[in-house]
Design a protein around this motif. Structure first.
Motif, mmCIF file in Angstrom:
data_model
loop_
_atom_site.group_PDB
_atom_site.id
_atom_site.type_symbol
_atom_site.label_atom_id
_atom_site.label_comp_id
_atom_site.label_asym_id
_atom_site.label_seq_id
_atom_site.Cartn_x
_atom_site.Cartn_y
_atom_site.Cartn_z
ATOM 1 N N MET A 175 42.541 38.289 37.204
ATOM 2 C CA MET A 175 42.363 38.773 36.436
ATOM 3 C C MET A 175 41.130 38.423 35.643
ATOM 4 O O MET A 175 40.583 37.410 35.427
ATOM 5 N N HIS A 212 42.251 43.801 43.696
ATOM 6 C CA HIS A 212 41.040 43.334 43.604
ATOM 7 C C HIS A 212 40.897 42.305 44.625
ATOM 8 O O HIS A 212 41.651 41.352 44.853
ATOM 9 N N ASP A 217 44.805 34.726 42.711
ATOM 10 C CA ASP A 217 43.891 35.447 42.218
ATOM 11 C C ASP A 217 42.707 35.952 43.035
ATOM 12 O O ASP A 217 41.709 35.366 42.657
ATOM 13 N N ASN A 218 42.626 36.770 43.771
ATOM 14 C CA ASN A 218 43.877 37.623 44.111
ATOM 15 C C ASN A 218 43.976 37.808 45.682
ATOM 16 O O ASN A 218 44.337 38.886 45.912
ATOM 17 N N GLU A 230 36.119 42.918 39.638
ATOM 18 C CA GLU A 230 37.387 42.817 38.708
ATOM 19 C C GLU A 230 37.307 41.609 37.932
ATOM 20 O O GLU A 230 37.200 41.801 36.598
ATOM 21 N N GLU A 231 36.697 40.361 38.289
ATOM 22 C CA GLU A 231 36.626 39.310 37.443
ATOM 23 C C GLU A 231 35.420 39.405 36.428
ATOM 24 O O GLU A 231 35.456 38.490 35.557
ATOM 25 N N ASP A 264 47.932 42.218 41.340
ATOM 26 C CA ASP A 264 46.908 41.219 40.945
ATOM 27 C C ASP A 264 47.926 39.750 40.554
ATOM 28 O O ASP A 264 48.329 39.610 39.434
ATOM 29 N N MET A 265 47.873 38.789 41.079
ATOM 30 C CA MET A 265 48.328 37.492 41.000
ATOM 31 C C MET A 265 49.874 37.606 40.989
ATOM 32 O O MET A 265 50.629 37.897 39.969
#
Ligand SMILES: [Zn+2]
Length: 569
Positions: A1, A361, A379-380, A415-416, A443-444
């Motif tokens: 995230m 992602h 992640d991820n 994404e990050e 995600d995660m």
């Protein structure tokens, strides 16, 4: 995230009670505070993590088909295969997969090869009349040339391998200072005569064990501010440069340095051909923080045994015989970051024009300042392995078992840094956006906390969310069949790639876990993942996608409801 950009901040609900907490701004430099706020907001109306989706009110568990091509395909999604993918993508070879860098391009190639081996159709950009798997968008890397950046002896031999650098990368000219080292220990260098020398000071240590992600970030930025203050004092003492030594740099500091500085191997990445978000909040004198073997090697030049007591007053003022050089060569480079896009065409002559998207992602934070890697297992690599396995399961479906609608497998980057890859896809869709009927984003998935225990997964949008959909409701219904309870994930509704689909009015469902202690830390490593849990979530996601791809009706947003199972209109 992600950490993210102003635009995202602007979209945050005005109710977020953190915004005007002055203490926050005093802790973080303004730019950082914005990012940290962006990652923390959206006030959940019910405590996050409360396990909520018991089996249906009548206690029934939807029975899953166990025989037939679909269940057979679903059964190919296994913890063992998920582990293989995650261990690979989260290995040091992938260098923490920072967007646009070699590590991320290596991950993109991993996805491309996998999708190609499954016979899925490329659905990225069309180049030279031929459509490929890759969709690219522009980024700019601004950093320090590894070969020309470091601490060297007068003969040019490298003394330290790594370090957290505080030099202005926005200016292009090389930074080069030379002088004898002077040991300051924990003494304020402002009080020492350091004309023409390079001050060597003890790195401030963490004096508290952060109890949350927010606290860890806060602690990291507090240490960054202390480093700048010490360097300012060294400058006032007449030093030409400042080197801070630590036995081991804390993960809080490494995380903060990763977020807001460049160091060899970890440039700052800007969108388009933009300038890095951070880069000029640096001290006047070139400053580096080193630890471990590097610190010992530097102290050796000063004639101080690395293991000696650094608080020994006797050592203060000790000078190296030899000259030492601090050199840093800034650079910036225009790069193409990549999304990887593949499609399994539907079998229904009409419905095949409609699309169900599975997304994740592939990018993460890159290298640490002391030669380590932000492996980004949860992640991820966890969500990435899920999309790879779900793609494989769908590729097994033939003839009438093939879904009616088409299925897209979308692995994005950026994404990050602010949901850049999915934003680029949504604004440059390779499939008519009005024909995309759902996005299932992962995600995660591989860790558990007291808020999201092993028998649960966080889901958003929940029934409290205006974007609640028949898709999310079906996930809550089916969860029990995969021994998964749903927890309230609305806190994360704007914090991963489904958000760029939701903004287009597309029904989405997002599966994730929680901000566990290793979130955005170098300690987010693959051996800690719960692969059985990921397997259950992956099979649930596969099943929902399969159903949506075959239903006559498209999923729809039904708005806020009384509970998970309200019929809604
Ligand atoms: Zn993530």
């Amino acid at each position: 995230m992600p950490k993210c950009k102003d635009a995202q901040l602007a979209r945050m609900p005005s109710g977020a009670k953190f915004m005007n907490a002055p203490s926050l701004f005093s802790t973080f430099p303004r730019g950082i505070a914005r990012i940290v706020l962006a990652t923390m907001v959206v006030v959940p109306s019910v405590a996050q993590g409360q396990v909520e989706a018991p089996p249906k009110p009548d206690g029934s568990k939807p029975t899953l088909a166990s025989i037939g091509p679909m269940p057979t395909a679903r059964a190919t999604i296994t913890a063992a295969d998920l582990k293989t993918h995650a261990m690979t993508l989260a290995s040091d070879e992938y260098e923490g997969r920072l967007t646009g860098t070699a590590g991320q391009l290596k991950a993109a190639e991993y996805f491309r090869k996998h999708f190609e081996s499954l016979g899925l159709e490329p659905w990225g950009d069309t180049v030279g009349g031929k459509r490929g798997y890759e969709q690219t968008y522009e980024v700019r890397a601004t950093g320090l040339v590894p070969e020309q950046t470091g601490i060297f002896d007068a003969a040019g031999k490298r003394i330290c391998e790594y370090g957290a650098w505080f030099v202005n990368t926005r200016k292009k000219q090389e930074v080069k200072v030379q002088g004898r080292l002077v040991w300051c220990g924990s003494t304020n260098p402002r009080e020492m005569a350091l004309q023409g020398a390079i001050a060597v000071c003890v790195m401030p240590e963490s004096d508290r064990e952060p109890r949350s992600t927010m606290a860890a970030f806060g602690e990291g930025f507090r240490l960054m501010a202390e480093v700048r203050a010490i360097a300012k004092n060294a400058d006032a003492g007449g030093a030409r440069g400042c080197i801070l030594v630590s036995k081991e740099l804390s993960v809080s500091f490494l995380s903060a340095a990763n977020m807001s500085t460049s160091y060899p191997g970890k440039p700052q990445i800007a969108r388009g051909r933009g300038r890095p978000m951070f880069g000029d909040q640096v001290p006047k004198v070139p400053t580096v923080a080193v630890d471990g073997k590097d610190a010992a090697a530097l102290l050796k030049v000063l004639g101080i045994d690395g293991l000696s007591d650094w608080s020994d007053e006797q050592l203060v003022g000790k000078k190296s015989k030899a000259q030492v050089r601090i050199k840093a060569k800034p650079y910036s480079e225009d790069l193409d970051a990549k999304n990887i896009v593949a499609v399994l065409e539907g079998r229904d002559p009409k419905l095949k024009n409609e699309l169900v998207v599975f997304s994740c992602h592939m990018d993460h934070l890159g290298l640490t300042a002391n030669g380590g890697v932000f492996n980004g297992a949860d992640d991820n690599a966890s969500g990435s392995s899920t999309v790879l396995e779900i793609a494989e399961a769908f590729s097994k479906l033939e003839g009438d078992a093939r879904p009616r609608r088409s299925i897209m497998f979308l692995a994005v980057s950026g994404e990050e840094l602010g949901l850049w890859g999915s934003e680029h896809f949504a604004s440059h869709p390779t499939w008519p956006i009005d024909k995309i009927v759902a996005d299932i984003n992962m995600d995660m998935l591989g860790r558990s906390t007291d808020k999201v225990p092993s028998d649960s997964v966080a889901l958003t949008p929940t029934f409290r969310n205006k974007d609640y959909s028949t898709l999310a409701r079906r996930a809550a219904e089916l969860g029990a069949s995969f021994d998964l309870k749903m927890t309230n994930g609305d806190k994360f509704y704007q914090r991963s790639d489904h958000w760029n689909f939701a903004k287009e009015g597309i029904p989405v469902v997002f599966f994730c876990d929680d901000e566990h202690a290793d979130y955005h830390m170098p300690s987010d490593t693959p051996e800690k993942l719960e692969y059985d849990k990921i397997e259950r979530i992956a099979r649930l996601a596969f099943t929902i996608g399969y159903e949506v791809a075959n239903d006559d009706a498209r999923p729809k947003q039904i708005g806020k409801q009384e509970d998970w199972f309200s019929e809604g209109h």
